[in-house]
Write a protein that holds these residues in place. Structure first.
Motif, mmCIF file in Angstrom:
data_model
loop_
_atom_site.group_PDB
_atom_site.id
_atom_site.type_symbol
_atom_site.label_atom_id
_atom_site.label_comp_id
_atom_site.label_asym_id
_atom_site.label_seq_id
_atom_site.Cartn_x
_atom_site.Cartn_y
_atom_site.Cartn_z
ATOM 1 N N SER A 51 0.823 -1.215 0.000
ATOM 2 C CA SER A 51 0.000 0.000 0.000
ATOM 3 C C SER A 51 0.853 1.259 0.000
ATOM 4 O O SER A 51 0.330 2.359 -0.178
ATOM 5 C CB SER A 51 -0.942 0.003 1.210
ATOM 6 O OG SER A 51 -2.043 -0.847 0.953
ATOM 7 N N PRO A 71 -13.443 5.216 -5.693
ATOM 8 C CA PRO A 71 -13.049 4.314 -4.607
ATOM 9 C C PRO A 71 -14.175 3.361 -4.199
ATOM 10 O O PRO A 71 -13.928 2.186 -3.929
ATOM 11 C CB PRO A 71 -12.697 5.282 -3.469
ATOM 12 C CG PRO A 71 -12.309 6.545 -4.148
ATOM 13 C CD PRO A 71 -13.188 6.628 -5.368
ATOM 14 N N TYR A 74 -14.428 0.630 -6.746
ATOM 15 C CA TYR A 74 -13.238 -0.222 -6.647
ATOM 16 C C TYR A 74 -13.508 -1.402 -5.711
ATOM 17 O O TYR A 74 -13.123 -2.530 -5.989
ATOM 18 C CB TYR A 74 -12.069 0.624 -6.133
ATOM 19 C CG TYR A 74 -10.750 -0.087 -6.025
ATOM 20 C CD1 TYR A 74 -9.841 -0.083 -7.077
ATOM 21 C CD2 TYR A 74 -10.389 -0.748 -4.851
ATOM 22 C CE1 TYR A 74 -8.618 -0.727 -6.967
ATOM 23 C CE2 TYR A 74 -9.171 -1.396 -4.738
ATOM 24 C CZ TYR A 74 -8.288 -1.379 -5.806
ATOM 25 O OH TYR A 74 -7.074 -2.025 -5.686
ATOM 26 N N TYR A 75 -14.202 -1.129 -4.595
ATOM 27 C CA TYR A 75 -14.503 -2.188 -3.630
ATOM 28 C C TYR A 75 -15.860 -2.839 -3.853
ATOM 29 O O TYR A 75 -16.018 -4.048 -3.623
ATOM 30 C CB TYR A 75 -14.444 -1.625 -2.205
ATOM 31 C CG TYR A 75 -13.031 -1.390 -1.723
ATOM 32 C CD1 TYR A 75 -12.173 -2.450 -1.497
ATOM 33 C CD2 TYR A 75 -12.555 -0.109 -1.503
ATOM 34 C CE1 TYR A 75 -10.866 -2.247 -1.072
ATOM 35 C CE2 TYR A 75 -11.261 0.108 -1.069
ATOM 36 C CZ TYR A 75 -10.414 -0.966 -0.854
ATOM 37 O OH TYR A 75 -9.123 -0.759 -0.445
ATOM 38 N N TYR A 146 -7.426 6.829 -5.490
ATOM 39 C CA TYR A 146 -6.613 5.645 -5.203
ATOM 40 C C TYR A 146 -6.021 5.735 -3.800
ATOM 41 O O TYR A 146 -5.972 4.725 -3.080
ATOM 42 C CB TYR A 146 -5.501 5.483 -6.239
ATOM 43 C CG TYR A 146 -4.714 4.218 -6.004
ATOM 44 C CD1 TYR A 146 -5.325 2.974 -6.125
ATOM 45 C CD2 TYR A 146 -3.382 4.262 -5.621
ATOM 46 C CE1 TYR A 146 -4.632 1.806 -5.879
ATOM 47 C CE2 TYR A 146 -2.681 3.101 -5.371
ATOM 48 C CZ TYR A 146 -3.306 1.874 -5.504
ATOM 49 O OH TYR A 146 -2.610 0.713 -5.237
ATOM 50 N N ARG A 148 -7.355 7.062 -1.286
ATOM 51 C CA ARG A 148 -8.438 6.722 -0.355
ATOM 52 C C ARG A 148 -8.583 5.202 -0.229
ATOM 53 O O ARG A 148 -8.826 4.692 0.875
ATOM 54 C CB ARG A 148 -9.759 7.362 -0.817
ATOM 55 C CG ARG A 148 -9.793 8.869 -0.560
ATOM 56 C CD ARG A 148 -10.969 9.554 -1.234
ATOM 57 N NE ARG A 148 -12.259 9.156 -0.658
ATOM 58 C CZ ARG A 148 -12.754 9.644 0.462
ATOM 59 N NH1 ARG A 148 -12.073 10.532 1.159
ATOM 60 N NH2 ARG A 148 -13.933 9.255 0.903
ATOM 61 N N THR A 149 -8.402 4.471 -1.329
ATOM 62 C CA THR A 149 -8.434 3.008 -1.212
ATOM 63 C C THR A 149 -7.247 2.509 -0.417
ATOM 64 O O THR A 149 -7.329 1.507 0.298
ATOM 65 C CB THR A 149 -8.459 2.305 -2.581
ATOM 66 O OG1 THR A 149 -7.192 2.415 -3.241
ATOM 67 C CG2 THR A 149 -9.560 2.849 -3.464
ATOM 68 N N ARG A 150 -6.116 3.184 -0.515
ATOM 69 C CA ARG A 150 -4.937 2.769 0.261
ATOM 70 C C ARG A 150 -5.145 3.058 1.747
ATOM 71 O O ARG A 150 -4.620 2.321 2.601
ATOM 72 C CB ARG A 150 -3.675 3.464 -0.239
ATOM 73 C CG ARG A 150 -3.237 3.112 -1.648
ATOM 74 C CD ARG A 150 -3.211 1.614 -1.925
ATOM 75 N NE ARG A 150 -4.513 1.140 -2.409
ATOM 76 C CZ ARG A 150 -4.835 -0.162 -2.501
ATOM 77 N NH1 ARG A 150 -3.971 -1.098 -2.145
ATOM 78 N NH2 ARG A 150 -6.010 -0.516 -2.974
ATOM 79 N N VAL A 152 -7.956 2.632 3.205
ATOM 80 C CA VAL A 152 -8.710 1.445 3.620
ATOM 81 C C VAL A 152 -7.751 0.304 3.927
ATOM 82 O O VAL A 152 -7.807 -0.319 5.004
ATOM 83 C CB VAL A 152 -9.717 1.016 2.536
ATOM 84 C CG1 VAL A 152 -10.357 -0.318 2.905
ATOM 85 C CG2 VAL A 152 -10.781 2.083 2.318
ATOM 86 N N GLU A 153 -6.872 0.009 2.986
ATOM 87 C CA GLU A 153 -5.956 -1.124 3.156
ATOM 88 C C GLU A 153 -5.033 -0.922 4.355
ATOM 89 O O GLU A 153 -4.777 -1.851 5.131
ATOM 90 C CB GLU A 153 -5.133 -1.318 1.884
ATOM 91 C CG GLU A 153 -5.951 -1.643 0.642
ATOM 92 C CD GLU A 153 -6.705 -2.952 0.759
ATOM 93 O OE1 GLU A 153 -6.160 -3.910 1.363
ATOM 94 O OE2 GLU A 153 -7.849 -3.025 0.246
ATOM 95 N N VAL A 182 -15.231 5.292 2.693
ATOM 96 C CA VAL A 182 -15.137 4.549 1.435
ATOM 97 C C VAL A 182 -15.923 3.253 1.520
ATOM 98 O O VAL A 182 -16.678 2.890 0.597
ATOM 99 C CB VAL A 182 -13.667 4.267 1.080
ATOM 100 C CG1 VAL A 182 -13.567 3.263 -0.074
ATOM 101 C CG2 VAL A 182 -12.944 5.563 0.707
ATOM 102 N N ALA A 186 -19.145 1.959 -0.566
ATOM 103 C CA ALA A 186 -19.118 0.712 -1.333
ATOM 104 C C ALA A 186 -20.292 -0.180 -0.963
ATOM 105 O O ALA A 186 -20.912 -0.815 -1.832
ATOM 106 C CB ALA A 186 -17.801 -0.019 -1.089
#
Length: 214
Positions: A51, A71, A74-75, A146, A148-150, A152-153, A182, A186
């Motif tokens: 990440s 985002p 993405y999920y 992207y 924002r997705t990181r 999450v991870e 996020v 989703a």
């Protein structure tokens, strides 16, 4: 949330991840099983490191101008998130183990160096910057999306790795807030608002487990 807010939240969480990757407890338990069944501490550390590493890789990828994926989407479209043998989870484990193969010191060093470069680089990238999602050829995201997705991870797997090695590593609050935002978005996209409302207020009617995204 502004571009500056997103990038600050990401960098703070990424720094926390790098600090954890450098902890002696992680290296000591590298070959042991983590709290995630079927995943070693080393593989989990490799997944967490990605990440940070992937942001650089994606920034350096070629973009073509495709409509950017959000985002939430993405999920929301992911399938097989809870099945260990799904194509999604098999792929995640394979990529994580590939990163972990370098060993704990190399993974931590590489992640630290990438975080340092990103700390400078992200301040110079424009708000409309796009990145290529390299494991999904032809797909693109806005950089801030992207990141924002990181968040999450990082929020999810910082806790996973900390619990796996018995250390206290709280995720920065800003990244936690991004992650929740996020993932709720989703869930709404995947199941609809009525199902999410049931999950939040009427658990006995939550037949879909609507808030479980990953």
């Amino acid at each position: 949330m502004t571009t500056t807010d997103t990038r600050t939240a990401y960098l703070l969480a990424a720094e926390q991840a790098v600090d954890l990757l450098e902890a002696g407890e992680v290296a000591h338990r590298w070959q042991k099983e983590s709290v995630l069944p079927g995943m070693s501490v080393g593989a989990l550390a490799g997944h967490l490191a990605r990440s940070v590493l992937q942001v650089e890789w994606f920034l350096d990828g070629e973009v073509t101008g495709a409509e950017p994926v959000t985002p939430a989407h993405y999920y929301a479209r992911l399938t097989g998130t809870t099945a260990p043998g799904s194509a999604l989870n098999v792929g995640v484990r394979a990529r994580s183990e590939e990163t972990a193969a370098a060993g704990p010191e190399a993974v931590a060093d590489e992640a630290r160096a990438a975080w340092q470069r990103l700390s400078a680089r992200l301040t110079a990238e424009p708000a409309d910057r796009r990145v290529a999602v390299l494991h999904r050829p032809g797909e693109e995201m806005l950089l801030d999306g992207y990141l924002r997705t990181r968040c999450v991870e990082l929020a999810v797997h910082l806790e996973d790795l900390a619990l796996s090695v018995g250390v206290g590593t709280p995720t920065p609050g800003a990244a936690l807030a991004v992650a929740v935002d996020v993932l709720v978005a989703a869930a709404r996209e995947r199941h609809g608002d009525q199902a999410v409302l049931h999950a939040l207020t009427r658990r006995e009617r939550d037949v879909e487990g609507a808030l479980r995204v990953l």
